[in-house]
Write an enzyme that holds these catalytic residues in place. Sequence first.
Site, short mmCIF file in Angstrom:
data_model
loop_
_atom_site.label_atom_id
_atom_site.label_comp_id
_atom_site.label_asym_id
_atom_site.label_seq_id
_atom_site.Cartn_x
_atom_site.Cartn_y
_atom_site.Cartn_z
N ASP A 47 -1.23 5.52 12.28
CA ASP A 47 -1.77 6.36 14.06
C ASP A 47 -2.92 6.26 12.95
OD1 ASP A 47 0.77 6.68 14.51
OD2 ASP A 47 1.08 8.45 14.84
N ASP B 208 -2.38 7.95 -0.80
CA ASP B 208 -3.26 8.81 -0.41
C ASP B 208 -4.51 7.70 -0.62
OD1 ASP B 208 -2.70 8.45 -3.23
OD2 ASP B 208 -3.29 10.71 -3.67
N ASP C 150 4.40 5.23 9.41
CA ASP C 150 4.84 5.51 10.17
C ASP C 150 2.87 6.87 10.09
OD1 ASP C 150 4.83 7.02 12.44
OD2 ASP C 150 6.19 9.27 11.51
N TYR D 145 13.26 9.12 6.52
CA TYR D 145 14.04 9.87 8.13
C TYR D 145 15.12 9.37 8.19
CZ TYR D 145 8.66 9.62 9.16
OH TYR D 145 7.44 10.05 9.10
#
Length: 349
Positions: A246, A218, A242, A140
């Site tokens: 969520d 994963d 991130d 980011y």
Amino acid sequence: MSKKVIAILRGDYIGPEIMEAGLKVLDAASKDSSFQYETIDYPFGGAAIDQYSEPLPQQTIAGCKKTDAILLSAIGGPKWDTAKKRPEKGLLEIRNALGLFSNIRPTKVDPNLSHFSPVKQEILNETDFVIVRELTSGIYFGTPREQNEEKALDTTTYTAQEVKRILKIGFEMSMHRRKHVTIVDKANVLATSKLWRQVTEEFKKSYPEVTVDYSYVDAAAMKIITQPTAFDVIITANLFGDILSDEASVLTGSLGTIPSMSAGTDGPNLYEPIHGSAPDIAGKGIADPISMIQSIEMMLRESFNETLLADKIAAAVQKTIEDKIITPDLGGTATTQEVTANIVKNLKG
């Protein structure tokens, strides 16, 4: 005890509604206690764009640096989709400006709400873990960053020092929990992940009581849903954290109950609900205030060591949920004000 100063960033759409609810609970909880505080409002997010054409004005940075903690409500929304700087850009900037390099997001399943989760109850039972996400580096923030009609480029970079400081946050947290750390990465592909493992192998020698294991991102994504009780403290890079945090929020049944904390080495911590600004329900009086209220509970524990006040709020929230005085996101019919008033009542009771 000196009076503590709390910066208030009220947010957009439902942001001001749930902030108001949270502050009412903080006021009720702290009455007749030794905890004294004052709040100062600063412009931030979409509201700041409207007023200053910037999501993070300099006065907000300067003001927040002088406070003892920051409370941030939900920001952003379609009103600012075409703005030169979107409200979310302000989040990246405030993390950088205040050195908030770690985000701590707890995932603890309340048995009273577990039936809202898409995951089976027998899998959810006793789920209680924390994701510690590196917040100010990685893809980011990496440069160079380029985009044209034919090609795009993003860069991810980590230094050993950046990895060490986030490891310290996570390992210290694990010492007060079950002493189990999982590093989530993609070390079979990414050089930055190989660095994370290399640094962790050396760093963990200072914490011999802590069990350390590694998981590719994963595999971790699958395990969070199929075996969430396998985790205690997850430490991971910005992008992975991130996404996984969520994903983990689904386990609880609602985004409306989950708090988070962003912290650095020095200066104030920032506390916020994990959900968005919910433009579709703004002004209807049905926004769930619990995530904001539990962010305040987290602030009392982590920034002010006010464990008794935090415990009072936690118990009042729990009683309100048990009594099924809950907003529509949790299957109830109560308004934001009714939920807040009931929590306040339970604090006094």
